[in-house]
Structure formats: structure tokens, C-alpha cells
Motif scaffolding. Sequence first.
Motif, PDB file in Angstrom:
ATOM      1  N   VAL A  88       0.855  -1.172   0.000  1.00 43.63           N
ATOM      2  CA  VAL A  88       0.000   0.000   0.000  1.00 43.63           C
ATOM      3  C   VAL A  88       0.893   1.224   0.000  1.00 43.63           C
ATOM      4  N   PRO A  89       0.713   2.117  -0.987  1.00 47.12           N
ATOM      5  CA  PRO A  89       1.554   3.314  -1.010  1.00 47.12           C
ATOM      6  C   PRO A  89       1.207   4.233   0.153  1.00 47.12           C
ATOM      7  N   PRO A  90       2.144   5.090   0.545  1.00 45.36           N
ATOM      8  CA  PRO A  90       1.829   6.029   1.619  1.00 45.36           C
ATOM      9  C   PRO A  90       0.709   6.965   1.180  1.00 45.36           C
ATOM     10  N   SER A  91      -0.065   7.382   2.132  1.00 41.95           N
ATOM     11  CA  SER A  91      -1.139   8.336   1.880  1.00 41.95           C
ATOM     12  C   SER A  91      -0.661   9.697   2.379  1.00 41.95           C
ATOM     13  N   ALA A  92      -0.602  10.657   1.478  1.00 38.69           N
ATOM     14  CA  ALA A  92      -0.082  11.966   1.858  1.00 38.69           C
ATOM     15  C   ALA A  92      -0.828  13.074   1.129  1.00 38.69           C
ATOM     16  N   VAL A  93      -0.885  14.223   1.775  1.00 35.85           N
ATOM     17  CA  VAL A  93      -1.451  15.421   1.162  1.00 35.85           C
ATOM     18  C   VAL A  93      -0.271  16.286   0.745  1.00 35.85           C
ATOM     19  N   LEU A  94      -0.119  16.484  -0.559  1.00 34.72           N
ATOM     20  CA  LEU A  94       0.993  17.268  -1.100  1.00 34.72           C
ATOM     21  C   LEU A  94       0.443  18.441  -1.887  1.00 34.72           C
ATOM     22  N   SER A  95       1.218  19.530  -1.923  1.00 35.92           N
ATOM     23  CA  SER A  95       0.833  20.673  -2.756  1.00 35.92           C
ATOM     24  C   SER A  95       2.033  21.095  -3.593  1.00 35.92           C
ATOM     25  N   LEU A  96       1.748  21.703  -4.728  1.00 31.95           N
ATOM     26  CA  LEU A  96       2.769  22.047  -5.718  1.00 31.95           C
ATOM     27  C   LEU A  96       2.755  23.539  -5.984  1.00 31.95           C
ATOM     28  N   SER A  97       3.953  24.113  -6.117  1.00 29.61           N
ATOM     29  CA  SER A  97       4.083  25.495  -6.594  1.00 29.61           C
ATOM     30  C   SER A  97       5.280  25.553  -7.531  1.00 29.61           C
ATOM     31  N   ALA A  98       5.236  26.493  -8.469  1.00 26.32           N
ATOM     32  CA  ALA A  98       6.338  26.681  -9.419  1.00 26.32           C
ATOM     33  C   ALA A  98       6.523  28.170  -9.656  1.00 26.32           C
ATOM     34  N   THR A  99       7.759  28.612  -9.490  1.00 23.83           N
ATOM     35  CA  THR A  99       8.112  30.007  -9.717  1.00 23.83           C
ATOM     36  C   THR A  99       9.372  30.029 -10.546  1.00 23.83           C
ATOM     37  N   ASP A 100       9.304  30.673 -11.717  1.00 19.87           N
ATOM     38  CA  ASP A 100      10.411  30.703 -12.671  1.00 19.87           C
ATOM     39  C   ASP A 100      10.893  29.273 -12.929  1.00 19.87           C
ATOM     40  N   ASP A 101      12.118  28.925 -12.499  1.00 15.02           N
ATOM     41  CA  ASP A 101      12.658  27.592 -12.770  1.00 15.02           C
ATOM     42  C   ASP A 101      12.562  26.653 -11.567  1.00 15.02           C
ATOM     43  N   ARG A 102      11.925  27.087 -10.493  1.00 11.42           N
ATOM     44  CA  ARG A 102      11.885  26.341  -9.229  1.00 11.42           C
ATOM     45  C   ARG A 102      10.539  25.648  -9.036  1.00 11.42           C
ATOM     46  N   ILE A 103      10.599  24.349  -8.729  1.00 11.74           N
ATOM     47  CA  ILE A 103       9.409  23.572  -8.397  1.00 11.74           C
ATOM     48  C   ILE A 103       9.514  23.186  -6.929  1.00 11.74           C
ATOM     49  N   ALA A 104       8.429  23.425  -6.185  1.00 16.39           N
ATOM     50  CA  ALA A 104       8.395  23.097  -4.754  1.00 16.39           C
ATOM     51  C   ALA A 104       7.180  22.224  -4.475  1.00 16.39           C
ATOM     52  N   ILE A 105       7.405  21.163  -3.700  1.00 12.74           N
ATOM     53  CA  ILE A 105       6.323  20.259  -3.317  1.00 12.74           C
ATOM     54  C   ILE A 105       6.309  20.169  -1.796  1.00 12.74           C
ATOM     55  N   ASP A 106       5.209  20.618  -1.202  1.00 15.46           N
ATOM     56  CA  ASP A 106       5.056  20.621   0.255  1.00 15.46           C
ATOM     57  C   ASP A 106       4.310  19.374   0.710  1.00 15.46           C
ATOM     58  N   HIS A 107       4.829  18.734   1.764  1.00 19.26           N
ATOM     59  CA  HIS A 107       4.144  17.604   2.394  1.00 19.26           C
ATOM     60  C   HIS A 107       3.288  18.210   3.503  1.00 19.26           C
ATOM     61  N   ARG A 108       1.980  18.262   3.282  1.00 20.15           N
ATOM     62  CA  ARG A 108       1.072  18.952   4.200  1.00 20.15           C
ATOM     63  C   ARG A 108       0.390  18.034   5.208  1.00 20.15           C
ATOM     64  N   GLY A 109       0.389  16.738   4.944  1.00 22.20           N
ATOM     65  CA  GLY A 109      -0.270  15.834   5.889  1.00 22.20           C
ATOM     66  C   GLY A 109      -0.180  14.395   5.429  1.00 22.20           C
ATOM     67  N   GLY A 110      -0.369  13.488   6.377  1.00 16.82           N
ATOM     68  CA  GLY A 110      -0.381  12.067   6.046  1.00 16.82           C
ATOM     69  C   GLY A 110       0.884  11.347   6.462  1.00 16.82           C
ATOM     70  N   ASP A 111       1.128  10.242   5.768  1.00  7.47           N
ATOM     71  CA  ASP A 111       2.239   9.352   6.103  1.00  7.47           C
ATOM     72  C   ASP A 111       3.591   9.916   5.668  1.00  7.47           C
ATOM     73  N   PRO A 112       4.667   9.554   6.380  1.00  8.86           N
ATOM     74  CA  PRO A 112       6.005   9.846   5.869  1.00  8.86           C
ATOM     75  C   PRO A 112       6.224   9.047   4.582  1.00  8.86           C
ATOM     76  N   ILE A 113       7.030   9.592   3.689  1.00  3.25           N
ATOM     77  CA  ILE A 113       7.312   8.947   2.406  1.00  3.25           C
ATOM     78  C   ILE A 113       8.798   8.643   2.343  1.00  3.25           C
ATOM     79  N   ASP A 114       9.145   7.399   2.029  1.00  7.53           N
ATOM     80  CA  ASP A 114      10.543   7.003   1.870  1.00  7.53           C
ATOM     81  C   ASP A 114      11.018   7.505   0.504  1.00  7.53           C
ATOM     82  N   VAL A 115      11.884   8.501   0.512  1.00  8.25           N
ATOM     83  CA  VAL A 115      12.334   9.145  -0.725  1.00  8.25           C
ATOM     84  C   VAL A 115      13.078   8.169  -1.634  1.00  8.25           C
TER      85      VAL A 115
END
Length: 159
Positions: A43-70
Motif C-alpha cells: 500500500v503506497p503512503p497516503s499523503a497530502v501534497l501541494s505544488l508550486s512553481a516560480t520561474d525555474d523552481r518547483i516546490a512540493i510541500d508535504h502537508r499531511g499524512g504518512d512519511p514517504i521514503d524518498v
Amino acid sequence: MSSVVRHAGRGMAPVAGVLLIAITVVLAGGVATAALDGPSATVPPSAVLSLSATDDRIAIDHRGGDPIDVADVTVRVRVDGEPLDEQPPVPFFSAAGFRPGPTGPFNAASDDAWRVGDTATFRVAGTNDPTLEPGRTVAVEITADGQPIASLETVVEAG
């Protein structure tokens, strides 16, 4: 009147029935063994993630749920529906198509766990195509061991 009793044909039915039952039991045992010894569904981890992009930068925030093994994560980026020529290897420090030094859990020197409150960022190099430009749509798909975790989309903003 003489009556003739034939016994030769009747003796075959019980033998055939026992043989069919034995075959069914053997086949059922084989199916059960294969089912129990087969790969277990992870079962994959369950997580709430959000995405933002500014110019050449992509950011993904982990807002809630399970830890994810990178170490198990795969990230796929599309810009206006086209995949980047070079996709980000996760984790990394320096990789073709990206500026060195991603921050957060995508950095090879960070902890392997992506937890609530952590932000993973990376910058797409100008040599990677298509380029990030304000107004373009960026879609990011994140999987762990091939199982989907999140499909995110945002519009690139000017920095």
C-alpha cells in the motif's frame, strides 16, 4: 422372462467421480499455494501534497499524512503536457537537466523520509526542455514503488 443385470457400466461412475474430486483438490491446493506465496500488494503512503512553481523552481510541500521514503519515490514532470527531457532523479545533488542542490528530502544528503512540514524543491536548468516559463502549466506525478501517491498541477508564476 429373464432379467439381465449388467454391472460393468455402473462400476465406472464412482471411480470417475473419485478421480474428478482428487483432481479438483490437487488443483485447488496449487491455486492456494500460488496465492499465498505470490507477491504481497504494498500500500503506497497516503499523503497530502501541494505544488508550486516560480520561474525555474518547483516546490512540493508535504502537508499531511504518512512519511514517504524518498528512496522509493519517482517524480515525473510535464510542462504544458510535454514531459521534461531529463526527469529529476530522487534523491540527487547534481543531475543533468537540473541546477545543483535541491533542497529538502530530494537532496541526496538529507534524511530518507519526507515528513509533514517538509518541502522538496528542485530547479530545472535552461538546458532541459520544455523550459519553465510564467504562465505555463506544470504537472508533477509522484509514485512510490510504482504506486501513485499524487498527481499535482499548477501554473508557473513569475518570481
